[in-house]
Design an enzyme around this catalytic site. Structure first.
Site, PDB file in Angstrom:
ATOM      1  N   ASP A 170       0.808  -1.217   0.000  1.00  0.00           N
ATOM      2  CA  ASP A 170       0.000   0.000   0.000  1.00  0.00           C
ATOM      3  C   ASP A 170       0.845   1.274   0.000  1.00  0.00           C
ATOM      4  O   ASP A 170       2.060   1.218   0.201  1.00  0.00           O
ATOM      5  CB  ASP A 170      -0.952  -0.002   1.205  1.00  0.00           C
ATOM      6  CG  ASP A 170      -0.299  -0.538   2.480  1.00  0.00           C
ATOM      7  OD1 ASP A 170       0.945  -0.496   2.569  1.00  0.00           O
ATOM      8  OD2 ASP A 170      -1.022  -1.000   3.372  1.00  0.00           O
TER       9      ASP A 170
ATOM     10  N   ASP B 131      -7.843  -3.356  14.275  1.00  0.00           N
ATOM     11  CA  ASP B 131      -9.210  -3.699  13.874  1.00  0.00           C
ATOM     12  C   ASP B 131      -9.222  -4.897  12.913  1.00  0.00           C
ATOM     13  O   ASP B 131     -10.233  -5.208  12.310  1.00  0.00           O
ATOM     14  CB  ASP B 131      -9.887  -2.488  13.216  1.00  0.00           C
ATOM     15  CG  ASP B 131      -9.075  -1.951  12.034  1.00  0.00           C
ATOM     16  OD1 ASP B 131      -8.039  -2.554  11.673  1.00  0.00           O
ATOM     17  OD2 ASP B 131      -9.476  -0.905  11.477  1.00  0.00           O
TER      18      ASP B 131
ATOM     19  N   HIS C  42      -7.324  -5.097  10.155  1.00  0.00           N
ATOM     20  CA  HIS C  42      -7.030  -4.779   8.747  1.00  0.00           C
ATOM     21  C   HIS C  42      -5.720  -5.419   8.296  1.00  0.00           C
ATOM     22  O   HIS C  42      -4.805  -5.623   9.097  1.00  0.00           O
ATOM     23  CB  HIS C  42      -7.050  -3.264   8.482  1.00  0.00           C
ATOM     24  CG  HIS C  42      -5.925  -2.484   9.070  1.00  0.00           C
ATOM     25  ND1 HIS C  42      -6.095  -1.395   9.894  1.00  0.00           N
ATOM     26  CD2 HIS C  42      -4.572  -2.609   8.939  1.00  0.00           C
ATOM     27  CE1 HIS C  42      -4.930  -0.901  10.225  1.00  0.00           C
ATOM     28  NE2 HIS C  42      -3.980  -1.619   9.670  1.00  0.00           N
TER      29      HIS C  42
ATOM     30  N   GLU D  18      -9.893  -2.229   5.442  1.00  0.00           N
ATOM     31  CA  GLU D  18     -10.503  -1.981   6.743  1.00  0.00           C
ATOM     32  C   GLU D  18     -11.773  -2.820   6.896  1.00  0.00           C
ATOM     33  O   GLU D  18     -12.321  -3.304   5.905  1.00  0.00           O
ATOM     34  CB  GLU D  18     -10.859  -0.493   6.855  1.00  0.00           C
ATOM     35  CG  GLU D  18      -9.673   0.454   6.699  1.00  0.00           C
ATOM     36  CD  GLU D  18      -8.841   0.597   7.971  1.00  0.00           C
ATOM     37  OE1 GLU D  18      -8.968  -0.253   8.871  1.00  0.00           O
ATOM     38  OE2 GLU D  18      -8.062   1.565   8.056  1.00  0.00           O
TER      39      GLU D  18
HETATM   40  C1  F6R Z   1       1.462  -1.681   6.190  1.00  0.00           C
HETATM   41  C2  F6R Z   1       0.119  -2.214   6.253  1.00  0.00           C
HETATM   42  C3  F6R Z   1      -0.660  -2.275   7.540  1.00  0.00           C
HETATM   43  C4  F6R Z   1       0.169  -2.677   8.752  1.00  0.00           C
HETATM   44  C5  F6R Z   1      -0.699  -2.711  10.013  1.00  0.00           C
HETATM   45  C6  F6R Z   1       0.106  -3.017  11.256  1.00  0.00           C
HETATM   46  O1  F6R Z   1       1.960  -1.710   4.876  1.00  0.00           O
HETATM   47  O2  F6R Z   1      -0.379  -2.568   5.243  1.00  0.00           O
HETATM   48  O3  F6R Z   1      -1.736  -3.176   7.359  1.00  0.00           O
HETATM   49  O4  F6R Z   1       0.737  -3.947   8.541  1.00  0.00           O
HETATM   50  O5  F6R Z   1      -1.325  -1.474  10.183  1.00  0.00           O
HETATM   51  O6  F6R Z   1       0.995  -1.967  11.479  1.00  0.00           O
HETATM   52  P1  F6R Z   1       2.132  -2.043  12.609  1.00  0.00           P
HETATM   53  O7  F6R Z   1       3.090  -3.080  12.199  1.00  0.00           O
HETATM   54  O8  F6R Z   1       2.746  -0.675  12.609  1.00  0.00           O
HETATM   55  O9  F6R Z   1       1.422  -2.366  13.886  1.00  0.00           O
END
Ligand code: F6R
Length: 235
Positions: A67, A136, A138, A143
């Site tokens: 992303d 959540d 995701h 989401e």
């Molecule tokens: C990042 C992504 C997100 C993260 C998720 C967890 O490219 O796609 O889905 O993997 O938000 O983030 P952290 O590792 O910072 O807790």
């Protein structure tokens, strides 16, 4: 599903890197999907170390990131392109033109999403996709919602994600409200998946994702339907 529990963040980084290194050794010209965020930082540090020690060669590897924020250029300090350069790409012998991150500055965002899907398909699909998980549930920026989005698309960030990601910015108003993200369908097409979850604050959502009902309300729960998932979690 292969579940690996670790005691500390360093071990999570090491085991994650060893897992990915195995894939690169098996298919040096292969395709790896990458994630940003706090969780994979230790993995990238270890991969860079393995490269420096002469164990790994990235020269033929192709990567696709999950992303990118809309409205941030690749040189912006908060862009995911910059994150990848700083944490991995600048430390190994990967060819930059083999590294792909969606272009959040594209004039036509939908055309950029379609281009990204085509690029992945033209590269032969993703051999191994690295994932983190949001509070959540995701994965990427998929989401919780009424359905599982299929392909790469423009996603609206939820308040919870904006709040969680504010730690990387000075103020919450600076967090972009939209992002380009691989869809659940894109992720599920990867031949193997490595999901990392670190911290006691991720324990409950990880349980729900791996053992609860499969529902778009917990996007990561779809991984229960994937035939080759490894989870490294703990801390
Ligand atoms: C990042 C992504 C997100 C993260 C998720 C967890 O490219 O796609 O889905 O993997 O938000 O983030 P952290 O590792 O910072 O807790």
């Amino acid at each position: 599903m292969n579940n690996i529990h670790v005691e500390d963040a360093e071990t999570l980084g090491r085991k994650g890197a060893i897992f990915i290194a195995g894939q690169i050794l098996a298919r040096p010209e292969g395709v790896i999907g990458l994630a940003t965020g706090s969780t994979p930082v230790g993995v990238y540090r270890e991969l860079a170390r393995l490269y420096e020690s002469g164990w790994l060669d990235f020269s033929r590897l192709i990567t696709f990131n999950l992303d990118e924020y809309c409205g941030l250029s690749g040189s912006d300090e908060n862009s995911y392109r910059r994150f990848m350069d700083e944490h991995l790409f600048d430390h190994v012998n990967i060819r930059k033109d083999n590294t792909h991150v969606p272009d959040g500055m594209a004039e036509d965002l939908q055309a950029e999403c379609d281009r990204y899907e085509r690029l992945i398909a033209d590269a032969g699909g993703i051999d191994l996709q690295l994932l983190g998980i949001g509070h959540d549930g995701h994965i990427g920026f998929n989401e919780p919602g009424a359905h599982f989005p299929a392909g790469t698309h423009v996603a609206e960030l939820t308040e919870l994600t904006i709040e969680a990601n504010t730690r990387f910015f000075d103020r919450s108003e600076q967090v972009p409200r939209r992002a380009l993200t691989m869809g659940i369908g894109t992720i599920m097409k990867a031949r193997r998946i490595l999901l990392l979850a670190s911290g006691s604050d991720k324990k409950e959502i990880l349980q729900r994702a791996l053992y609860g009902p499969i529902t778009p309300e917990v996007p990561a729960s779809v991984l229960q339907l994937h035939p080759d998932v490894t989870v490294i979690s703990g801390v």
